[in-house]
Design an enzyme around this catalytic site. Structure first.
Site, PDB file in Angstrom:
ATOM      1  N   ASN A   9     -10.952  46.724   6.631  1.00  0.00           N
ATOM      2  CA  ASN A   9     -10.564  45.440   6.060  1.00  0.00           C
ATOM      3  C   ASN A   9     -10.485  45.622   4.552  1.00  0.00           C
ATOM      4  OD1 ASN A   9     -10.296  42.835   5.164  1.00  0.00           O
ATOM      5  ND2 ASN A   9     -12.305  42.125   5.868  1.00  0.00           N
ATOM      6  N   TRP A  10      -9.266  45.723   4.049  1.00  0.00           N
ATOM      7  CA  TRP A  10      -9.090  46.029   2.621  1.00  0.00           C
ATOM      8  C   TRP A  10      -9.319  44.813   1.738  1.00  0.00           C
ATOM      9  CZ3 TRP A  10      -3.998  49.491   2.703  1.00  0.00           C
ATOM     10  CH2 TRP A  10      -4.269  50.644   3.454  1.00  0.00           C
ATOM     11  N   LYS A  11      -9.475  43.655   2.337  1.00  0.00           N
ATOM     12  CA  LYS A  11      -9.732  42.415   1.585  1.00  0.00           C
ATOM     13  C   LYS A  11      -8.678  42.250   0.464  1.00  0.00           C
ATOM     14  CE  LYS A  11     -14.536  42.701   2.979  1.00  0.00           C
ATOM     15  NZ  LYS A  11     -15.937  42.415   2.704  1.00  0.00           N
ATOM     16  N   HIS A  96     -13.789  35.570   9.224  1.00  0.00           N
ATOM     17  CA  HIS A  96     -14.604  36.419   8.347  1.00  0.00           C
ATOM     18  C   HIS A  96     -15.499  35.527   7.487  1.00  0.00           C
ATOM     19  CE1 HIS A  96     -15.807  39.220   5.250  1.00  0.00           C
ATOM     20  NE2 HIS A  96     -15.447  40.193   6.069  1.00  0.00           N
ATOM     21  N   GLU A  98     -16.274  35.592   4.495  1.00  0.00           N
ATOM     22  CA  GLU A  98     -15.705  35.208   3.190  1.00  0.00           C
ATOM     23  C   GLU A  98     -14.738  34.037   3.356  1.00  0.00           C
ATOM     24  OE1 GLU A  98     -14.431  39.159   2.187  1.00  0.00           O
ATOM     25  OE2 GLU A  98     -16.532  39.745   1.995  1.00  0.00           O
ATOM     26  N   GLU A 166     -21.018  40.609  11.627  1.00  0.00           N
ATOM     27  CA  GLU A 166     -21.165  40.995  10.229  1.00  0.00           C
ATOM     28  C   GLU A 166     -22.216  40.117   9.569  1.00  0.00           C
ATOM     29  OE1 GLU A 166     -17.406  43.085   8.682  1.00  0.00           O
ATOM     30  OE2 GLU A 166     -17.065  40.943   8.487  1.00  0.00           O
ATOM     31  N   GLY A 172     -20.995  44.152   1.541  1.00  0.00           N
ATOM     32  CA  GLY A 172     -20.766  44.515   0.150  1.00  0.00           C
ATOM     33  C   GLY A 172     -22.041  44.647  -0.665  1.00  0.00           C
ATOM     34  N   SER A 212     -21.612  47.100   5.032  1.00  0.00           N
ATOM     35  CA  SER A 212     -22.051  48.327   4.361  1.00  0.00           C
ATOM     36  C   SER A 212     -22.087  49.545   5.284  1.00  0.00           C
ATOM     37  CB  SER A 212     -23.409  48.114   3.688  1.00  0.00           C
ATOM     38  OG  SER A 212     -23.316  47.085   2.721  1.00  0.00           O
ATOM     39  N   GLY A 233     -15.454  47.424   5.088  1.00  0.00           N
ATOM     40  CA  GLY A 233     -14.908  46.905   3.839  1.00  0.00           C
ATOM     41  C   GLY A 233     -14.769  48.018   2.820  1.00  0.00           C
ATOM     42  N   GLY A 234     -15.727  48.094   1.904  1.00  0.00           N
ATOM     43  CA  GLY A 234     -15.660  49.023   0.773  1.00  0.00           C
ATOM     44  C   GLY A 234     -15.285  50.453   1.139  1.00  0.00           C
TER      45      GLY A 234
END
Ligand code: 13P
Length: 250
Positions: A9-11, A96, A98, A166, A172, A212, A233-234
């Site tokens: 997920n590149w957000k 998600h 966010e 999640e 993150g 993470s 993510g990251g």
């Protein structure tokens, strides 16, 4: 046996040019014909069309990060599930944390999106997760069950659905849930789904862990009986880091 699924997920990261560069690097590594796990990438909406064309030859599954719950109309700034399907998306991430936290996506809204996306032939990754405050108050179980039940309200068939657990406090932050903490929630999600759809459907459901995940902790998480891959993510923003996680799923 459930096939594991790892999705990046590149957000809100990477321009279109950067997305094409990263997608090229990942496609070269994933290639075609590796079926030990499903691999998806979710770039910005802007890049979906071009990235989709670029990775078409490979096994990578084009994934979107969100969609609207209507087909079309006066919804400024939104993108519909049918538009995503038309550019080759196979999956869409919905609910998600966010989106829930910053954009007002309640479980009722997420549920409308889930139904629309499935109706349009997309596969859905339905995200659920508790905040740190909820975990510390001992309500993780009821929060997650509520999100699962409300997210799936009126959904008759979950064969095209994946759930991603999640924990918000692990996203993150560099703080990963321990494999035991994650497994406990994954097992309870599967039990909830078994209550709603029966044991066979629950046994087929893939439940990803997100928060993470890195190359160094992925194998331990993915070894748990109810963890069927990861939503990353990251670490998905670098091809080598992402591939280390994909390899851990194989
Ligand atoms: P991180 O891997 O950066 O913690 O993000 C997880 C996530 O939110 C994936 O959807």
């Amino acid at each position: 046996m459930r096939t594991k699924i790892v999705v990046g997920n590149w957000k809100m990261n990477n321009s279109v040019a950067e997305s094409l560069e990263l997608a090229t690097a990942i496609a070269e590594k994933v290639g075609k014909g590796i079926h030990c796990c499903e691999v998806g990438i979710a770039p910005t909406f802007l890049a979906l069309h071009e990235v989709g064309k670029l990775i078409e030859w490979s096994d990578i599954l084009l994934t979107a990060q969100n969609c609207h719950y209507e087909n079309d109309g006066a919804f400024t700034g939104e993108v519909s599930a049918s538009m995503l399907a038309a550019v080759g998306c196979r999956y869409v991430i919905l609910g998600h944390s966010e989106r829930r936290q910053f954009f007002g996506d309640t479980s009722a809204i997420v549920n409308r999106k889930v139904k629309k996306a499935l109706e349009q032939g997309l596969r859905v990754i339905l995200c659920v997760g508790e905040t740190l405050q909820e975990r510390e108050s001992g309500v993780t179980g009821s929060v997650i069950t509520g999100q699962v039940v409300e997210g799936l309200d009126g959904v008759a068939d979950i064969s095209s659905l994946v759930i991603a657990y999640e924990p918000v406090w692990a996203i993150g932050t560099g703080k990963t849930a321990t494999s035991a903490q994650a497994e406990e929630v994954h097992a309870s999600i599967r039990a909830t789904v078994a209550g709603l759809y029966g044991q066979t459907a629950a046994d087929h459901l893939r439940i990803q862990y997100g928060g993470s995940v890195k190359g160094s902790n992925a194998a331990e998480l993915f070894a748990m009986p109810n963890i069927d891959g990861g939503l990353i993510g990251g670490a998905s923003l670098n091809a080598d880091d992402f591939m280390a996680i994909v390899k851990a799923a194989c």
